[in-house]
Scaffold this active site. Structure first.
Site, PDB file in Angstrom:
ATOM      1  N   HIS A 183       0.597  -1.238   0.034  1.00  0.00           N
ATOM      2  CA  HIS A 183       0.119   0.157   0.112  1.00  0.00           C
ATOM      3  C   HIS A 183       0.785   1.256   0.113  1.00  0.00           C
ATOM      4  O   HIS A 183       0.224   2.200  -0.500  1.00  0.00           O
ATOM      5  CB  HIS A 183      -1.160   0.055   1.205  1.00  0.00           C
ATOM      6  CG  HIS A 183      -2.080  -0.805   0.914  1.00  0.00           C
ATOM      7  ND1 HIS A 183      -2.265  -2.319   1.233  1.00  0.00           N
ATOM      8  CD2 HIS A 183      -3.283  -0.580   0.550  1.00  0.00           C
ATOM      9  CE1 HIS A 183      -3.330  -2.676   1.007  1.00  0.00           C
ATOM     10  NE2 HIS A 183      -4.118  -1.550   0.622  1.00  0.00           N
ATOM     11  N   GLY A 184       2.050   1.355   0.364  1.00  0.00           N
ATOM     12  CA  GLY A 184       3.051   2.554   0.364  1.00  0.00           C
ATOM     13  C   GLY A 184       4.157   2.364   1.061  1.00  0.00           C
ATOM     14  O   GLY A 184       4.352   1.269   2.011  1.00  0.00           O
TER      15      GLY A 184
END
Length: 491
Positions: free
Chosen positions: A341-342
């Site tokens: 996700h990041g």
């Protein structure tokens, strides 16, 4: 030079603007898609023309979203197409597995470079106590999504679950299909490639479902998510300067925002595909109705959670190697999901906490079952705990740093005064109404949503058009100054 304003506007429509990527919820996309669909309806019966036309538009769409980095997508499509032909089980080569590993590394190398280079450099700098200058690296939109699609395709071909695609244009069509290209759902080749060669037949109910999904997605994203985002952005900009109650409302606002934003995109993607005669998988099934964190991950971002299960958790061993290793595999899978996700430790922490939540739920469920408790009695408590566990972890997802996240949580834990409720209702009545409407839409049962879609499909064309006009007018009434990008574009 183009001196005529009309010609300048047309030229601008076909040019890439880094500051204004093409978005589903923009007027520019509406114009382009209307023109695209008008021609598509004339040629869709001819397979070669249909594939070539959609492929060209998809690449153009991605160019409008990420500029020259469309070449990244083209390279992956060409390499993986030919690699899959070689990986087929029919090719009995002793080093097939090694080549599969190398191909996966090759595909991941693009993702690692664009998304994680600066993260790695930052951590090296921290450990070495040195200051490294950050590289100016552009993150192509959707790179995480189509990278996972190519990997799943290669693995499925290697295992013999699908035959390799024999037409490069067909494979390019699959990988670049614009409705789901930049933010999912993550589509499996075995589900989508067969649709390319099928005759497309447009039915009234299918067209009605497509329009309803687009309408629902617009309401979620452009109306609800964009509006409540203004409050969430305000509070998380400096949570320490606001009361605990205001931080609590910001948590609920972002919980609604990220659902409406991401599921809204998925709804529009599914709806656009239906208007073209293709079906994409469901990506959300009322996730905040879940009674456990396990159920939540069966309802939230379904295409990602099933991908992680099938290509990471099960290959590691799943639940086949004993309970202790199962917990380890589960935690590793969620850590990878969080990191996907990041490029930040807060996303790793977010994934780890969800992994811990899954572990605790399995232990708790087993204990409750052994003690003979009536689970029906615990359902309200199960929902309350699950919802607030998810909502609290969204704070780390939204906050710019751990410091900001913990400051907001501290404010909620120690400085919440419910006496703020009445003044909040008086000063932020529109926000509260939008949040109530947003959560009400979410908590409508799946059967009622199906009935609404069926009813919408039976309406006359003019009635459908009137509803769209009304929704667009509401969006214009509540919109911020600029068209807001989708949250998951950054992933």
């Amino acid at each position: 030079m183009l001196d005529h304003p009309l010609l300048e506007n047309i030229a601008q429509m076909f040019a890439y603007d880094k500051k204004a990527p093409l978005l589903f919820n923009s007027g520019e996309f509406l114009v382009l898609f209307t023109a695209f669909l008008s021609i598509y309806l004339l040629i869709y019966k001819h397979k070669f023309a249909r594939v070539l036309y959609v492929l060209a538009f998809s690449l153009f769409f991605y160019y409008k979203s990420s500029g020259i980095y469309v070449l990244n997508l083209v390279v992956l499509a060409v390499v993986d197409y030919y690699a899959a032909l070689w990986l087929s089980p029919a090719k009995e080569h002793p080093r097939r597995k090694l080549w599969l590993v190398l191909l996966i590394i090759f595909n991941l190398s693009f993702l690692l470079y664009f998304k994680y280079t600066n993260f790695i450099l930052d951590n090296i700098a921290y450990l070495a106590q040195k200051d490294f200058k950050k590289l100016d690296i552009f993150l192509p939109i959707g790179v995480s999504f189509y990278t996972f699609q190519t990997i799943s395709y290669l693995v499925d071909v290697y295992k013999g679950e699908i035959k390799p695609c024999r037409n490069l244009m067909d494979f390019g069509f699959y990988l670049s299909f614009f409705p789901q290209l930049v933010a999912g759902p993550i589509v499996r080749a075995k589900d989508f490639l067969p649709q390319i060669n099928q005759d497309i037949v447009f039915r009234r109910d299918q067209m009605g479902d497509g329009l309803f999904m687009i309408l629902k997605g617009l309401v979620k994203k452009a109306l609800i998510a964009n509006y409540v985002a203004q409050y969430a952005d305000l509070i998380y900009g400096a949570p320490g300067t606001y009361s605990g109650f205001e931080n609590l409302m910001a948590m609920y606002a972002y919980t609604l925002q990220i659902y409406c934003d991401f599921s809204g995109y998925s709804d529009m993607a599914i709806g656009l595909a239906l208007l073209m005669g293709f079906r994409l998988p469901d990506n959300f099934r009322s996730p905040y109705n879940s009674l456990s964190i396990t159920e939540f991950w069966r309802r939230w971002h379904i295409s990602l959670s099933t991908w992680l299960r099938d290509y990471i958790y099960i290959p590691m061993g799943g639940n086949r190697k004993g309970e202790e290793k199962q917990w380890l595999f589960l935690m590793l899978t969620m850590l990878i999901g969080g990191f996907w996700h990041g490029a930040s430790w807060k996303f790793v922490f977010w994934g780890a906490m969800h992994g811990a939540g899954l572990f605790v739920h399995k232990i708790f469920s087993k204990t409750v079952k052994d003690m003979g408790f009536n689970r029906q009695v615990l359902r309200p408590l199960d929902w309350f705990v699950t919802f607030h566990f998810v909502a609290l972890l969204w704070v780390f997802f939204r906050a710019e740093s751990f410091v900001v996240a913990f400051k907001s949580i501290t404010q909620m834990a120690f400085h919440t005064d419910w006496a703020y409720l009445i003044p909040f209702m008086q000063t932020r009545g529109a926000l509260l109404a939008m949040m109530v409407i947003g959560f009400a839409i979410h908590f409508i049962s799946e059967k009622d949503k199906e009935r609404m879609a069926e009813y919408f499909g039976t309406l006359p064309v003019l009635a459908k058009a009137a509803i769209f006009v009304l929704v667009i007018q509401l969006i214009l009434q509540f919109q911020t100054e600029n068209v807001q990008p989708f949250i998951y574009f950054q992933f």
